[in-house]
Design a protein around this motif. Structure first.
Motif, PDB file in Angstrom:
ATOM      1  N   TYR A 150       4.187   0.763  -3.569  1.00 42.35           N
ATOM      2  CA  TYR A 150       3.666   0.014  -4.777  1.00 42.35           C
ATOM      3  C   TYR A 150       3.367   1.268  -5.639  1.00 42.35           C
ATOM      4  O   TYR A 150       1.944   1.602  -5.198  1.00 42.35           O
ATOM      5  N   HIS A 151       3.760   1.430  -6.886  1.00 33.58           N
ATOM      6  CA  HIS A 151       2.954   2.029  -7.738  1.00 33.58           C
ATOM      7  C   HIS A 151       1.356   1.639  -8.124  1.00 33.58           C
ATOM      8  O   HIS A 151       0.934   0.211  -8.607  1.00 33.58           O
ATOM      9  N   GLU A 152       0.650   2.344  -8.798  1.00 33.97           N
ATOM     10  CA  GLU A 152      -0.987   1.856  -9.380  1.00 33.97           C
ATOM     11  C   GLU A 152      -0.940   1.074 -10.621  1.00 33.97           C
ATOM     12  O   GLU A 152      -1.730   0.664 -10.132  1.00 33.97           O
ATOM     13  N   GLU A 153       0.226   1.456 -11.093  1.00 34.02           N
ATOM     14  CA  GLU A 153       0.705   0.710 -12.226  1.00 34.02           C
ATOM     15  C   GLU A 153       1.579  -0.610 -12.286  1.00 34.02           C
ATOM     16  O   GLU A 153       2.123  -0.909 -13.503  1.00 34.02           O
TER      17      GLU A 153
ATOM     18  N   GLU B 253       0.571  -1.149   0.058  1.00 38.77           N
ATOM     19  CA  GLU B 253       0.478  -0.223  -0.119  1.00 38.77           C
ATOM     20  C   GLU B 253       0.600   1.313   0.352  1.00 38.77           C
ATOM     21  O   GLU B 253       0.251   2.437  -0.509  1.00 38.77           O
TER      22      GLU B 253
ATOM     23  N   GLY C 221      -1.134  -4.007 -11.579  1.00 40.47           N
ATOM     24  CA  GLY C 221      -1.679  -2.663 -10.805  1.00 40.47           C
ATOM     25  C   GLY C 221      -2.109  -3.440  -9.368  1.00 40.47           C
ATOM     26  O   GLY C 221      -2.348  -4.575  -9.187  1.00 40.47           O
ATOM     27  N   LYS C 222      -1.638  -2.166  -9.318  1.00 47.13           N
ATOM     28  CA  LYS C 222      -1.766  -2.197  -7.392  1.00 47.13           C
ATOM     29  C   LYS C 222      -3.215  -2.954  -6.432  1.00 47.13           C
ATOM     30  O   LYS C 222      -3.186  -4.014  -6.126  1.00 47.13           O
ATOM     31  N   ALA C 223      -4.532  -2.529  -6.886  1.00 45.59           N
ATOM     32  CA  ALA C 223      -5.113  -3.063  -6.666  1.00 45.59           C
ATOM     33  C   ALA C 223      -5.277  -4.162  -6.575  1.00 45.59           C
ATOM     34  O   ALA C 223      -5.907  -5.306  -5.416  1.00 45.59           O
TER      35      ALA C 223
ATOM     36  N   GLN D 195       8.326   4.633  -5.932  1.00 42.86           N
ATOM     37  CA  GLN D 195       7.503   2.822  -5.951  1.00 42.86           C
ATOM     38  C   GLN D 195       7.793   2.051  -6.577  1.00 42.86           C
ATOM     39  O   GLN D 195       8.257   2.306  -8.121  1.00 42.86           O
TER      40      GLN D 195
ATOM     41  N   CYS E 238      -2.762  -6.843  -7.250  1.00 44.01           N
ATOM     42  CA  CYS E 238      -2.028  -6.795  -6.313  1.00 44.01           C
ATOM     43  C   CYS E 238      -1.983  -7.391  -5.016  1.00 44.01           C
ATOM     44  O   CYS E 238      -1.729  -7.879  -4.365  1.00 44.01           O
TER      45      CYS E 238
END
Length: 137
Positions: A43-46, A40, A59-61, A122, A63
């Motif tokens: 890590y990068h959003e992508e 959280e 994708g962060k979400a 990130q 992962c």
């Protein structure tokens, strides 16, 4: 013997000390049993995460959701950094880790090496290299 002050360079507007501290903080969180918190924060959003030659998770979400699912299946998660190399200029981190956990009343051990590429403080990509999960009993 006198200790000199650390030499700090600015690369991509991030000081080398800041980058190294971020890397160390991420791995301190992992060693404390908090991989989701580490993701959280760092890590990068992508982000793209890949296990060996499997298809990367994107994708962060996604992962984080995947990691939460894994953590829900295990007890007594332990992680330990064995060795680490940080290339500050290229923002690449190689880490050798030993990860232990209990699942279905059996102890498991993974020894792995990961390669992280960082961008803007990130992790933008991470690949894990390992042979297999060892079942200890």
């Amino acid at each position: 013997m006198a200790v000199s002050a650390p030499v700090i360079f600015l690369i991509n507007n991030i000081s080398t000390m800041d980058f190294v501290q971020q890397v160390h903080h991420l791995y301190n969180l992992l060693e404390a049993g908090n991989p989701v918190e580490a993701m959280e924060l760092y890590y990068h959003e992508e982000v793209a995460m890949q296990e060996n030659e499997e298809k990367p998770r994107m994708g962060k979400a996604f992962c984080i959701q995947y990691e939460k699912g894994l953590m829900a299946q295990v007890e007594d998660f332990q992680a330990r950094v064995l060795a680490q190399a940080i290339n500050v200029e290229e923002e690449i981190v190689f880490t050798e880790m030993e990860i232990g956990f209990t699942r279905n009343a059996q102890r498991h051990l993974i020894r792995e090496v990961s390669r992280q590429k960082w961008q803007d403080g990130q992790v933008i990509s991470e690949k894990f290299y390992y042979k297999e999960v060892e079942v200890l009993g």
